[in-house]
Design an enzyme around this catalytic site. Structure first.
Site, PDB file in Angstrom:
ATOM      1  N   HIS A  25       0.827  -1.205   0.000  1.00 44.77           N
ATOM      2  CA  HIS A  25       0.000   0.000   0.000  1.00 44.77           C
ATOM      3  C   HIS A  25       0.860   1.253   0.000  1.00 44.77           C
ATOM      4  O   HIS A  25       1.903   1.313   0.655  1.00 44.77           O
ATOM      5  CB  HIS A  25      -0.889   0.026   1.244  1.00 44.77           C
ATOM      6  CG  HIS A  25      -2.142  -0.789   1.113  1.00 44.77           C
ATOM      7  ND1 HIS A  25      -2.994  -0.682   0.044  1.00 44.77           N
ATOM      8  CD2 HIS A  25      -2.691  -1.725   1.944  1.00 44.77           C
ATOM      9  CE1 HIS A  25      -4.021  -1.506   0.210  1.00 44.77           C
ATOM     10  NE2 HIS A  25      -3.857  -2.159   1.357  1.00 44.77           N
ATOM     11  N   CYS A  64       0.174   1.773  -5.700  1.00 42.15           N
ATOM     12  CA  CYS A  64      -0.807   2.593  -6.414  1.00 42.15           C
ATOM     13  C   CYS A  64      -0.314   4.033  -6.548  1.00 42.15           C
ATOM     14  O   CYS A  64       0.437   4.533  -5.716  1.00 42.15           O
ATOM     15  CB  CYS A  64      -2.139   2.585  -5.676  1.00 42.15           C
ATOM     16  SG  CYS A  64      -2.955   0.976  -5.653  1.00 42.15           S
ATOM     17  N   ARG A  68      -0.335   2.371 -11.461  1.00 40.56           N
ATOM     18  CA  ARG A  68       0.680   1.748 -10.625  1.00 40.56           C
ATOM     19  C   ARG A  68       2.018   2.454 -10.810  1.00 40.56           C
ATOM     20  O   ARG A  68       2.375   2.858 -11.925  1.00 40.56           O
ATOM     21  CB  ARG A  68       0.851   0.260 -10.978  1.00 40.56           C
ATOM     22  CG  ARG A  68      -0.402  -0.574 -10.741  1.00 40.56           C
ATOM     23  CD  ARG A  68      -0.769  -0.667  -9.270  1.00 40.56           C
ATOM     24  NE  ARG A  68      -1.953  -1.495  -9.062  1.00 40.56           N
ATOM     25  CZ  ARG A  68      -3.188  -1.017  -8.982  1.00 40.56           C
ATOM     26  NH1 ARG A  68      -3.388   0.299  -9.093  1.00 40.56           N
ATOM     27  NH2 ARG A  68      -4.207  -1.819  -8.801  1.00 40.56           N
TER      28      ARG A  68
END
Length: 208
Positions: A106, A175, A184
């Site tokens: 993340h 991300c 990405r």
């Protein structure tokens, strides 16, 4: 609404960091219990969600467990980074003599281990610590933005990386832009050292 935002931006980080720190500590305790010089082979495969390594990015003060698979519930939302290990997206392990060890993490919330990987520059060390060895990579290149469907970045010789021949590579994916999952961000590195655990931490970690 404000409470939900606070939960997303702050409390998920607290919970995920607590879980990740516990997982890293458990891994280290397990490794330390092994007999000195133990030569037992590692498992042929790890279960989804099972931690098996610790990823260090010294420049960013990142130390985060690596688990098998990229499940949000079992891995990413628990503050860990996940090894691409499923089906057509299966990538190499650090111990493999050739291939691309690719992981996802993340960028925001849930521990956000990859929040600042855009700050890495060529030559910055990335270290993967396992039961048996330390694998040191040097950051080599970055792809600032690509669609999630571009899985060629995970290939053994990843497209767009600048690598032109088989080798031992690492790929970090997250991300971008921040707080979205539209595209990405990809960071690649090349392995420069494999050091048996018994020899101690590599220079990139020794001073930490």
């Amino acid at each position: 609404m404000l409470l939900f935002v606070a939960y997303q931006l702050w409390y998920t980080n607290v919970l995920a960091q607590r879980t990740a720190d516990g997982a890293a500590g458990s891994l280290r305790q397990t490794w330390e219990r092994l007999p000195q010089g133990d030569a037992a082979p590692p498992p042929a495969a790890f279960e989804p969600g099972q931690g098996f390594a610790i990823l260090h990015i010294p420049k960013l003060d990142v130390k985060v467990p690596v688990a098998e698979g990229t499940s949000k519930a079992k891995v990413l939302d628990r503050g860990m980074v996940g090894h691409y290990a499923d089906g057509a997206l299966k990538t190499a392990m650090p111990s493999d003599k050739q291939g691309n060890f690719a992981v996802a993490g993340h960028r925001n919330t849930h521990g956000e281990p990859f929040r600042f990987i855009n700050r890495l520059v060529p030559g910055d060390p990335i270290v993967v610590e396992t039961r048996d060895a330390y694998y040191t990579y040097e950051m080599a290149s970055v792809l600032p933005q690509t669609p999630p469907t571009n899985v060629s970045v995970l290939e053994p010789v990843p497209k767009g990386s600048g690598f032109t021949a088989p080798g031992r590579y690492i790929t970090l994916t997250t991300c971008t832009p921040e707080f979205t999952s539209t595209y990405r961000l990809i960071v690649w590195g090349r392995m420069v050292e494999e050091r048996p655990r018994g020899q101690g931490a590599p220079p990139a970690l020794a001073a930490r």
